[in-house]
Design a protein around this motif. Structure first.
Motif, PDB file in Angstrom:
ATOM      1  N   VAL A   1       0.591  -1.332   0.456  1.00 21.38           N
ATOM      2  CA  VAL A   1       0.617  -0.020   0.017  1.00 21.38           C
ATOM      3  C   VAL A   1       1.127   1.119   0.001  1.00 21.38           C
ATOM      4  O   VAL A   1       2.009   1.485   0.947  1.00 21.38           O
ATOM      5  N   PRO A   2       0.275   2.469  -1.125  1.00 23.42           N
ATOM      6  CA  PRO A   2       2.120   3.004  -0.667  1.00 23.42           C
ATOM      7  C   PRO A   2       1.432   4.643  -0.539  1.00 23.42           C
ATOM      8  O   PRO A   2       1.035   5.399  -0.622  1.00 23.42           O
ATOM      9  N   SER A   3       1.395   4.639   1.107  1.00 20.35           N
ATOM     10  CA  SER A   3       1.299   5.199   1.891  1.00 20.35           C
ATOM     11  C   SER A   3       2.287   4.742   3.507  1.00 20.35           C
ATOM     12  O   SER A   3       2.368   3.937   3.995  1.00 20.35           O
ATOM     13  N   GLU A   4       2.592   6.088   4.532  1.00 24.00           N
ATOM     14  CA  GLU A   4       3.035   5.737   5.221  1.00 24.00           C
ATOM     15  C   GLU A   4       2.553   5.612   7.146  1.00 24.00           C
ATOM     16  O   GLU A   4       3.106   5.387   7.861  1.00 24.00           O
ATOM     17  N   THR A   5       0.767   5.763   6.470  1.00 21.30           N
ATOM     18  CA  THR A   5      -0.114   6.489   7.926  1.00 21.30           C
ATOM     19  C   THR A   5      -0.502   5.154   7.850  1.00 21.30           C
ATOM     20  O   THR A   5      -1.460   3.787   7.033  1.00 21.30           O
ATOM     21  N   ILE A   6      -0.611   4.165   9.295  1.00 22.08           N
ATOM     22  CA  ILE A   6      -0.799   3.103   9.243  1.00 22.08           C
ATOM     23  C   ILE A   6      -2.309   2.860   8.791  1.00 22.08           C
ATOM     24  O   ILE A   6      -2.671   1.574   8.536  1.00 22.08           O
ATOM     25  N   GLU A   7      -2.675   3.941   9.382  1.00 21.64           N
ATOM     26  CA  GLU A   7      -4.554   3.376   9.933  1.00 21.64           C
ATOM     27  C   GLU A   7      -4.586   3.279   8.453  1.00 21.64           C
ATOM     28  O   GLU A   7      -5.451   2.337   7.908  1.00 21.64           O
ATOM     29  N   GLN A   8      -4.207   4.079   7.490  1.00 23.68           N
ATOM     30  CA  GLN A   8      -4.641   4.139   5.599  1.00 23.68           C
ATOM     31  C   GLN A   8      -4.106   2.390   4.601  1.00 23.68           C
ATOM     32  O   GLN A   8      -5.024   2.139   4.705  1.00 23.68           O
ATOM     33  N   VAL A   9      -2.717   2.477   5.463  1.00 17.73           N
ATOM     34  CA  VAL A   9      -2.229   1.348   5.190  1.00 17.73           C
ATOM     35  C   VAL A   9      -3.556  -0.271   5.745  1.00 17.73           C
ATOM     36  O   VAL A   9      -4.156  -0.957   4.948  1.00 17.73           O
ATOM     37  N   GLU A  10      -4.313  -0.333   6.830  1.00 16.12           N
ATOM     38  CA  GLU A  10      -4.872  -0.776   7.378  1.00 16.12           C
ATOM     39  C   GLU A  10      -6.198  -1.237   6.843  1.00 16.12           C
ATOM     40  O   GLU A  10      -6.621  -1.974   6.385  1.00 16.12           O
ATOM     41  N   ASP A  11      -7.032  -0.098   6.248  1.00 14.05           N
ATOM     42  CA  ASP A  11      -7.708   0.204   5.523  1.00 14.05           C
ATOM     43  C   ASP A  11      -7.405  -0.306   4.009  1.00 14.05           C
ATOM     44  O   ASP A  11      -8.244  -0.966   3.660  1.00 14.05           O
ATOM     45  N   ALA A  12      -6.675  -0.176   3.452  1.00 12.47           N
ATOM     46  CA  ALA A  12      -6.258  -0.282   1.920  1.00 12.47           C
ATOM     47  C   ALA A  12      -6.394  -1.929   2.483  1.00 12.47           C
ATOM     48  O   ALA A  12      -7.211  -2.974   1.955  1.00 12.47           O
ATOM     49  N   HIS A  13      -6.245  -3.073   3.254  1.00 11.48           N
ATOM     50  CA  HIS A  13      -5.522  -4.004   3.824  1.00 11.48           C
ATOM     51  C   HIS A  13      -7.169  -5.197   3.578  1.00 11.48           C
ATOM     52  O   HIS A  13      -7.674  -5.210   2.727  1.00 11.48           O
ATOM     53  N   MET A  14      -7.774  -3.827   4.030  1.00  8.01           N
ATOM     54  CA  MET A  14      -9.332  -4.499   4.670  1.00  8.01           C
ATOM     55  C   MET A  14     -10.707  -4.420   2.749  1.00  8.01           C
ATOM     56  O   MET A  14     -11.451  -5.008   2.317  1.00  8.01           O
ATOM     57  N   ILE A  15      -9.194  -3.300   2.344  1.00 13.19           N
ATOM     58  CA  ILE A  15     -10.475  -3.138   0.911  1.00 13.19           C
ATOM     59  C   ILE A  15      -9.976  -4.069  -0.360  1.00 13.19           C
ATOM     60  O   ILE A  15     -11.039  -4.974  -1.255  1.00 13.19           O
ATOM     61  N   VAL A  16      -8.918  -4.469  -0.458  1.00 12.57           N
ATOM     62  CA  VAL A  16      -7.779  -5.223  -0.891  1.00 12.57           C
ATOM     63  C   VAL A  16      -9.109  -6.665  -1.207  1.00 12.57           C
ATOM     64  O   VAL A  16      -9.753  -7.744  -1.868  1.00 12.57           O
ATOM     65  N   ALA A  17      -8.892  -7.301   0.399  1.00  9.11           N
ATOM     66  CA  ALA A  17      -9.840  -8.372   1.155  1.00  9.11           C
ATOM     67  C   ALA A  17     -10.781  -8.274   1.146  1.00  9.11           C
ATOM     68  O   ALA A  17     -11.420  -9.793   0.061  1.00  9.11           O
ATOM     69  N   HIS A  18     -11.878  -7.278   0.707  1.00 13.34           N
ATOM     70  CA  HIS A  18     -13.207  -7.450   0.353  1.00 13.34           C
ATOM     71  C   HIS A  18     -13.395  -7.562  -1.527  1.00 13.34           C
ATOM     72  O   HIS A  18     -13.964  -8.139  -1.411  1.00 13.34           O
ATOM     73  N   SER A  19     -12.244  -6.756  -2.075  1.00 11.52           N
ATOM     74  CA  SER A  19     -12.119  -6.304  -3.253  1.00 11.52           C
ATOM     75  C   SER A  19     -12.284  -8.115  -4.229  1.00 11.52           C
ATOM     76  O   SER A  19     -12.901  -8.771  -4.210  1.00 11.52           O
ATOM     77  N   LEU A  20     -11.203  -8.680  -3.290  1.00 17.87           N
ATOM     78  CA  LEU A  20     -10.797 -10.046  -3.966  1.00 17.87           C
ATOM     79  C   LEU A  20     -12.183 -11.638  -3.773  1.00 17.87           C
ATOM     80  O   LEU A  20     -12.969 -11.834  -4.658  1.00 17.87           O
ATOM     81  N   CYS A  21     -12.562 -10.942  -2.404  1.00 20.73           N
ATOM     82  CA  CYS A  21     -14.246 -11.637  -2.082  1.00 20.73           C
ATOM     83  C   CYS A  21     -14.966 -11.491  -3.490  1.00 20.73           C
ATOM     84  O   CYS A  21     -15.050 -12.611  -4.112  1.00 20.73           O
ATOM     85  N   VAL A  22     -15.167 -10.349  -3.253  1.00 20.21           N
ATOM     86  CA  VAL A  22     -16.269  -9.950  -4.653  1.00 20.21           C
ATOM     87  C   VAL A  22     -15.986 -10.740  -5.708  1.00 20.21           C
ATOM     88  O   VAL A  22     -16.536 -11.212  -6.536  1.00 20.21           O
ATOM     89  N   ALA A  23     -14.486 -10.391  -6.698  1.00 21.19           N
ATOM     90  CA  ALA A  23     -14.272 -10.789  -7.556  1.00 21.19           C
ATOM     91  C   ALA A  23     -13.802 -12.091  -7.684  1.00 21.19           C
ATOM     92  O   ALA A  23     -14.473 -13.150  -8.090  1.00 21.19           O
ATOM     93  N   LEU A  24     -13.435 -12.938  -6.638  1.00 17.14           N
ATOM     94  CA  LEU A  24     -14.330 -14.166  -6.668  1.00 17.14           C
ATOM     95  C   LEU A  24     -14.849 -15.058  -6.678  1.00 17.14           C
ATOM     96  O   LEU A  24     -15.289 -15.708  -6.734  1.00 17.14           O
ATOM     97  N   ARG A  25     -15.896 -14.484  -5.944  1.00 14.44           N
ATOM     98  CA  ARG A  25     -17.096 -14.524  -5.726  1.00 14.44           C
ATOM     99  C   ARG A  25     -18.341 -14.705  -7.439  1.00 14.44           C
ATOM    100  O   ARG A  25     -18.792 -16.028  -7.936  1.00 14.44           O
ATOM    101  N   GLN A  26     -17.763 -13.432  -7.689  1.00 18.75           N
ATOM    102  CA  GLN A  26     -18.221 -12.968  -9.180  1.00 18.75           C
ATOM    103  C   GLN A  26     -17.272 -14.534 -10.097  1.00 18.75           C
ATOM    104  O   GLN A  26     -18.338 -14.671 -11.560  1.00 18.75           O
ATOM    105  N   HIS A  27     -16.338 -14.290  -9.668  1.00 16.25           N
ATOM    106  CA  HIS A  27     -15.437 -15.512 -10.887  1.00 16.25           C
ATOM    107  C   HIS A  27     -16.191 -17.145 -10.466  1.00 16.25           C
ATOM    108  O   HIS A  27     -16.434 -17.784 -11.460  1.00 16.25           O
TER     109      HIS A  27
END
Length: 208
Positions: free
Chosen positions: A158-184
């Motif tokens: 995640v291109p950020s130095e702010t830990i809260e933003q990095v953690e937010d982005a990780h959850m967005i990645v997780a959710h986007s993976l699950c949505v994409a895999l479900r559709q696949h």
């Protein structure tokens, strides 16, 4: 405070646009390949990343479950607290994930290692176990990736130095993976058999 809140939201919106979408798509392919082969996905992280690991594991199992499709086999290494505390007490906190992983992981399995800094000793120890076992390691980490980046087969940094933003982005990645895999899975051909039916009970003999 409203100004600060809205500033944070604007920064998150910019961060999402800067995320490595192509790398995340490759993670989706790795996960689906592991699922199709009947492999296991292990997930680990500390603190807020432990919550992300548990949440990701829940969504990957339940959120992608479709009738007629082979389900994901997922083990969050964060959730068995008696085992976590036993290993921490008897060895060290650095070993709480590695000791759980060692007897379970097999070649071709996937470890999702989550660390905002990329330098959490217990996450690094788990990545080393996965590497020795021939499993694939996917890192969710921050801008530099830390030491974890060098141990991973694929790293989402995640291109950020702010830990809260990095953690937010990780959850967005997780959710986007699950949505994409479900559709696949929804549009892919159903598996021939996911589970075999139990053998029929033998007929009860007529004792009259």
């Amino acid at each position: 405070m409203r100004d600060e809140i809205e500033r944070y939201w604007r920064e998150i919106a910019l961060l999402v646009h800067a995320m490595p979408g192509a790398v995340v798509a490759r993670v989706a392919e790795m996960l689906d390949d592991c699922r199709a082969r009947g492999g296991t996905v292990f997930i680990a992280g500390n603190g807020g990343s432990a919550a992300t690991a548990s949440h990701f594991a829940c969504d990957l199992v339940k959120g992608t479950h479709l009738s007629g499709r082979r389900p994901f086999r997922v083990v969050p290494l964060t959730d068995n607290m008696p085992l976590v505390t036993a290993w921490a007490n008897d060895t060290s906190y650095e070993r709480v994930f590695a000791e759980q992983l060692e007897p379970l992981v097999r070649p071709g399995d996937v470890l999702i290692a989550i660390s905002a800094s990329g330098n959490s000793p217990n996450v690094l120890a788990a990545a080393r176990v996965a590497r020795r076992a021939g499993a694939v390691t996917v890192a969710l980490t921050g801008r530099t990736g830390g030491k974890l980046r060098r141990l991973a087969d694929l790293a989402v940094c995640v291109p950020s130095e702010t830990i809260e933003q990095v953690e937010d982005a990780h959850m967005i990645v997780a959710h986007s993976l699950c949505v994409a895999l479900r559709q696949h899975l929804r549009v892919s051909a159903p598996a021939r058999r996911v589970l075999t039916d139990p053998a029929p009970h033998p007929a009860v003999a007529d004792l009259d």
